[in-house]
Design an enzyme around this catalytic site. Structure first.
Site, short mmCIF file in Angstrom:
data_model
loop_
_atom_site.label_atom_id
_atom_site.label_comp_id
_atom_site.label_asym_id
_atom_site.label_seq_id
_atom_site.Cartn_x
_atom_site.Cartn_y
_atom_site.Cartn_z
N PHE A 58 0.82 -1.21 0.00
CA PHE A 58 0.00 0.00 0.00
C PHE A 58 0.86 1.26 0.00
O PHE A 58 0.54 2.24 -0.69
CB PHE A 58 -0.96 -0.01 1.19
CG PHE A 58 -2.15 0.90 1.01
CD1 PHE A 58 -2.75 1.06 -0.23
CD2 PHE A 58 -2.68 1.58 2.08
CE1 PHE A 58 -3.85 1.89 -0.40
CE2 PHE A 58 -3.78 2.42 1.93
CZ PHE A 58 -4.36 2.57 0.69
N LYS B 168 -13.51 -4.38 11.09
CA LYS B 168 -13.92 -5.04 9.84
C LYS B 168 -12.96 -6.18 9.48
O LYS B 168 -13.36 -7.12 8.78
CB LYS B 168 -14.03 -4.03 8.70
CG LYS B 168 -12.75 -3.25 8.38
CD LYS B 168 -11.89 -3.91 7.34
CE LYS B 168 -10.60 -3.12 7.16
NZ LYS B 168 -9.67 -3.76 6.20
#
Length: 331
Positions: free
Chosen positions: A12, A189
Site C-alpha cells: 500500500f 472489519k
C-alpha cells in the site's frame, strides 16, 4: 511541490507513493529490505509486494531514515499496526512539529488496546495526525482503478491538506472529523472479514455471507459508538465500504486467511501461507478484551476468538453462532 516520506515500502505504501509520484510529488520510501530498495531504485519495480507496475523516477527508496525524512512535509506510516509505536519512536527528534503524520495502518495496539492515533499522539504529541482509510486494495490503487477514501483528523485543516495532496482523477478523498469511528471501523472489519473467509472456506453460500456481513456491521457500530464514534461513520466508506471490500475480495489477506482456517488450517498456518500480516487476528484478541471491558455484545468476535485462540473447530463455532437464543434484530 510537497515532499512525502513513507515509512514502509510494502504494497500500500508503494501504491500510494506511485500515485503521488505521478502527480509530481517528491516521494521517499524508507524500508529495511535492501532487495526492495534496490528493486525500486534500479529496476523501478517492487516485485516483492506488487507485480507489473512501474515506479516513477521521482520516487526514491532509502535505507537511511534521516535521508528519507529530509525535507518531508508529510510522513506516511505504512507499516503494520504492531510496529506503529516503534516507527514513531524512530521519528522522535528527526521531524519538525509542523510535519503532518498520515497513518494508513488499520488495527489496534495489542496489549494497550489503544487506537493507532492514540499511540502516535503518545509518542509524537506535537504533530498533527490524519488517518487515511476506506475501501482500498493496493493492487487496484497501483493500477489507477477508481478508489475513494476518507482523510480523518481532529484537525480539519490537516485533513483538507491530505485531501488535496492525494486527490486525483481516479483517487477521491472525503474529509471527516470522527477519527474514533474511522479507526474502529477499519480495525473491526478485519475480524468480520476473517469470519467471512471462514464461511467461504467451509463452503457456505451467499446467504451466510450476507448475514455475517450485516450482523458484523452491527458489531462494528455497537463497539464504535460505545467508544465514542459517530453512528453515521460506520455506514460510510470507512465502515460499510471497507467491510464490503474486505469481506468479498481475494485481494483481502484477512479473507484469504479465513478461507484457509475454514479449510482446517490453524491461524499460524494461515498466516504463513498468506505471507503477509493478517491484522484481523491481532484485532480479534484486542476487541475481545475491549468488548468485555465495555460490556458490548459481539457474538461474531466471540466465535472468531474461540476458533483463533481456543482451538474451536470452525464448523462447530458457526453452529454455536446460529444456535444462540432468539432475539429482536437491532444494532
Amino acid at each position: 511541490m510537497s515532499k512525502v516520506a513513507f515509512l514502509g515500502a510494502g504494497s500500500f505504501g508503494t501504491s500510494l507513493g506511485i500515485l503521488l509520484g505521478n502527480k509530481g510529488v517528491t516521494v521517499s520510501l524508507w524500508d529495511r529490505d535492501e532487495n526492495v530498495i534496490n528493486d525500486i531504485n534500479v529496476n523501478r519495480k517492487n516485485d516483492k509486494y506488487i507485480k507489473d507496475l512501474t515506479i516513477p523516477t521521482n520516487v526514491t527508496a532509502y535505507k537511511d531514515l534521516d535521508e528519507a525524512l529530509n525535507g518531508a512535509e508529510y510522513v506516511v506510516l505504512a507499516v503494520p499496526s504492531h510496529v506503529i509505536r516503534t516507527a514513531c519512536k524512530n521519528l522522535k527528534g528527526k521531524i519538525n512539529d509542523d510535519v503532518i503524520i498520515i497513518n494508513i495502518a488499520k488495527g489496534i495496539e495489542e496489549g494497550t488496546n489503544l487506537r493507532l492515533s492514540q499511540v502516535i499522539n503518545q509518542e509524537l504529541p506535537n504533530n498533527k495526525v490524519v488517518v487515511l482509510s476506506g475501501p482500498s486494495h493496493a493492487e487496484e490503487v497501483s493500477k489507477g482503478i477508481p478508489t475513494t477514501l476518507v482523510a480523518s483528523s481532529e484537525c480539519m485543516e490537516c485533513a483538507e491538506k491530505v485531501q488535496d495532496l492525494f486527490m486525483d482523477k481516479n483517487f477521491r478523498i472525503y474529509t471527516n472529523d470522527d477519527i474514533i469511528g474511522v479507526e474502529i471501523g477499519g480495525a473491526v472489519k478485519n475480524i468480520i472479514a476473517l469470519a467471512a473467509g471462514v464461511c467461504d472456506g467451509i463452503g457456505y453460500g451467499d446467504n451466510s455471507k450476507a448475514a455475517l456481513m450485516t450482523r458484523g456491521m452491527a458489531e462494528i457500530a455497537r463497539i464504535g459508538i460505545k467508544m465514542g464514534g459517530k453512528a453515521e461513520t460506520f455506514f460510510g466508506l470507512t465502515g460499510m465500504g471497507d467491510l464490503i471490500v474486505t469481506c468479498t475480495s481475494m485481494h483481502s489477506r484477512n479473507r484469504r486467511a479465513g478461507i484457509l482456517i475454514g479449510q482446517g488450517k490453524t491461524a499460524e498456518e494461515a498466516i504463513e501461507e498468506v505471507g503477509m500480516v493478517v491484522e484481523g487476528i491481532k484485532a480479534c484478541k484486542a476487541f475481545y478484551e475491549l468488548k468485555e471491558k465495555e460490556g458490548v455484545t459481539m457474538p461474531i468476535t466471540d466465535i472468531a476468538y474461540k476458533v483463533l485462540f481456543e482451538g474451536a473447530k470452525a464448523e462447530n463455532a458457526v453452529s454455536l453462532l446460529m444456535e444462540r437464543d432468539k432475539k429482536k434484530e437491532e444494532i
